[in-house]
Design a protein around this motif. Structure first.
Motif, PDB file in Angstrom:
ATOM      1  N   HIS A 120      -5.750 -55.967 -29.865  1.00  0.00           N
ATOM      2  CA  HIS A 120      -5.995 -56.630 -30.892  1.00  0.00           C
ATOM      3  C   HIS A 120      -6.690 -57.906 -30.881  1.00  0.00           C
ATOM      4  CE1 HIS A 120      -5.238 -58.026 -35.115  1.00  0.00           C
ATOM      5  NE2 HIS A 120      -4.670 -59.160 -34.858  1.00  0.00           N
ATOM      6  N   ASN A 121      -7.001 -58.340 -29.426  1.00  0.00           N
ATOM      7  CA  ASN A 121      -7.728 -59.410 -28.675  1.00  0.00           C
ATOM      8  C   ASN A 121      -8.695 -58.868 -27.703  1.00  0.00           C
ATOM      9  OD1 ASN A 121      -6.281 -61.858 -29.965  1.00  0.00           O
ATOM     10  ND2 ASN A 121      -4.621 -60.520 -29.414  1.00  0.00           N
ATOM     11  N   HIS A 122      -9.148 -57.979 -27.686  1.00  0.00           N
ATOM     12  CA  HIS A 122     -10.172 -57.309 -26.586  1.00  0.00           C
ATOM     13  C   HIS A 122     -10.863 -56.130 -27.030  1.00  0.00           C
ATOM     14  CE1 HIS A 122     -11.258 -57.436 -22.181  1.00  0.00           C
ATOM     15  NE2 HIS A 122     -11.389 -56.242 -22.632  1.00  0.00           N
ATOM     16  N   PHE A 123     -11.950 -56.382 -27.149  1.00  0.00           N
ATOM     17  CA  PHE A 123     -13.028 -55.510 -27.999  1.00  0.00           C
ATOM     18  C   PHE A 123     -14.163 -55.117 -26.792  1.00  0.00           C
ATOM     19  CE2 PHE A 123     -10.768 -57.453 -31.435  1.00  0.00           C
ATOM     20  CZ  PHE A 123     -10.397 -56.530 -31.884  1.00  0.00           C
ATOM     21  N   ARG A 124     -14.274 -55.802 -25.698  1.00  0.00           N
ATOM     22  CA  ARG A 124     -15.533 -55.509 -24.873  1.00  0.00           C
ATOM     23  C   ARG A 124     -15.127 -54.159 -24.095  1.00  0.00           C
ATOM     24  NH1 ARG A 124     -14.890 -59.565 -21.860  1.00  0.00           N
ATOM     25  NH2 ARG A 124     -16.007 -61.001 -22.727  1.00  0.00           N
ATOM     26  N   LEU A 125     -16.034 -53.331 -24.049  1.00  0.00           N
ATOM     27  CA  LEU A 125     -16.078 -51.844 -23.646  1.00  0.00           C
ATOM     28  C   LEU A 125     -16.015 -52.093 -21.951  1.00  0.00           C
ATOM     29  CD1 LEU A 125     -18.017 -50.023 -26.033  1.00  0.00           C
ATOM     30  CD2 LEU A 125     -15.578 -50.401 -26.086  1.00  0.00           C
ATOM     31  N   ASP A 126     -14.800 -52.489 -21.400  1.00  0.00           N
ATOM     32  CA  ASP A 126     -14.922 -52.736 -20.128  1.00  0.00           C
ATOM     33  C   ASP A 126     -13.665 -51.802 -19.377  1.00  0.00           C
ATOM     34  OD1 ASP A 126     -12.735 -54.187 -20.656  1.00  0.00           O
ATOM     35  OD2 ASP A 126     -13.514 -56.009 -20.165  1.00  0.00           O
ATOM     36  N   SER A 127     -13.392 -52.036 -18.094  1.00  0.00           N
ATOM     37  CA  SER A 127     -12.265 -51.325 -17.572  1.00  0.00           C
ATOM     38  C   SER A 127     -11.005 -51.635 -18.040  1.00  0.00           C
ATOM     39  CB  SER A 127     -12.231 -51.510 -16.061  1.00  0.00           C
ATOM     40  OG  SER A 127     -12.101 -53.144 -15.631  1.00  0.00           O
ATOM     41  N   GLY A 128     -10.938 -52.833 -18.535  1.00  0.00           N
ATOM     42  CA  GLY A 128      -9.377 -53.372 -19.158  1.00  0.00           C
ATOM     43  C   GLY A 128      -9.205 -52.529 -20.576  1.00  0.00           C
TER      44      GLY A 128
END
Length: 316
Positions: A279-287
């Motif tokens: 809900h708070n992370h939208f960057r397409l990274d490893s996380g």
């Protein structure tokens, strides 16, 4: 930034050199066309799997940021910082929030911290303010010169952590802790958490556990509960109760908490934590990928539908 590049789902009202941007029932106030926020909601910067949610959250967080700026202008610096921190939780590279937090800290007289957030803001794309930077360098240098020895050790430890020099950081934190009676509880619990996190990086888990326990005795706090849970899990001990109490923690720890919940088969708790992260992370990274994978595992074990998550992983 050309508003023609904004995501198509957005509704845009225009008035002279200002725009108001909305999606559904959520809207910004009137903002300038050159506001840094415009770039954040360009089509190319939107998560393709959660477009509506991402755009909605961007506008919600923008409104929180603007409220923080209003509070800053009213000289309510503590309340302003809470708003900026909420924006930074959403995106640790939120340049506007980092810059304005720097100003709030400056007005509180915390010049060394203010300089740190100014540098983060510039690194995240905020336009340089040469005169402000010069003033920060002067004021932070004066503040450092007047630091008591204990505080100098804390800041030296922080700088060592930033450089990846964990043994050196531990030495500085231990020096600062030589006279714990000189600290208020809100300072010592943070210092003990810093020490615990460094000990984890050094794989000294037993010592880290004791540091987090001491932190929690000084003041009940979420990061100490996370640290206790993380260490107990690493040692093969029961960690569920501690992790369930670990609230208000950074996203990187929130994700680790979710993954541990999966590992100990508490899939309902894992799902809640993954959903909060996503809900708070939208960057397409490893996380993001790790959270999607973890959520899929939790859903499968709860016999819930996970087709959407599988489709995302196929495209990542």
């Amino acid at each position: 930034m050309d508003i023609e590049n904004l995501a198509l789902e957005l509704e845009i009202d225009e008035k002279d050199d200002q725009v108001k941007i909305a999606i559904g029932d959520v809207s910004t106030k009137w903002i300038c066309r050159d506001d840094l926020f415009i770039e954040r909601i360009c089509d190319e910067n939107i998560n393709p799997f959660y477009r509506t949610l991402h755009l909605t959250r961007e506008i919600e967080v923008k409104n929180i940021l603007d409220r923080g700026i209003e509070l800053l202008n009213l000289q309510k610096y503590g309340k302003a910082i809470k708003c900026f921190d909420e924006s930074i939780f959403f995106d640790e590279n939120y340049a506007d929030a980092l810059f304005n937090k720097s100003h709030a800290l400056f007005n509180q007289g915390h010049f060394v911290k203010s300089l740190r957030f100014y540098k983060k803001a510039i690194k995240s794309g905020y336009p340089k303010d040469i005169e402000y930077h010069k003033l920060l360098l002067k004021k932070s240098s004066e503040e450092r010169d007047n630091f008591p020895k204990i505080k100098k050790n804390i800041y030296a430890g922080d700088e060592s952590v930033a450089k990846g020099e964990f043994e050196r950081a531990l030495d500085f934190y231990d020096k600062a802790l030589m006279n714990p009676s000189k600290f208020k509880s809100k300072i010592i619990y943070k210092l003990l958490n810093k020490k615990g996190l460094v000990l984890i990086r050094l794989n000294r888990i037993d010592e880290a556990l004791e540091s987090f326990k001491a932190s929690n005795q000084a003041l009940d706090n979420g990061i100490a509960y996370f640290g206790i849970g993380y260490c107990r899990h690493s040692l093969g001990e029961d960690c569920a109760d501690s992790l369930k109490k670990a609230e208000g923690i950074d996203k990187k720890y929130l994700l680790k908490k979710a993954l541990i919940f999966n590992d100990i088969k508490l899939y309902d708790d894992a799902l809640d934590a993954f959903n909060l992260f996503l809900h708070n992370h939208f960057r397409l990274d490893s996380g993001f990928k790790s959270a999607i994978e973890g959520k899929m595992i939790a859903l499968d074990n709860l016999d819930l539908e996970s087709t959407f998550e599988r489709e995302i992983l196929l495209q990542l």
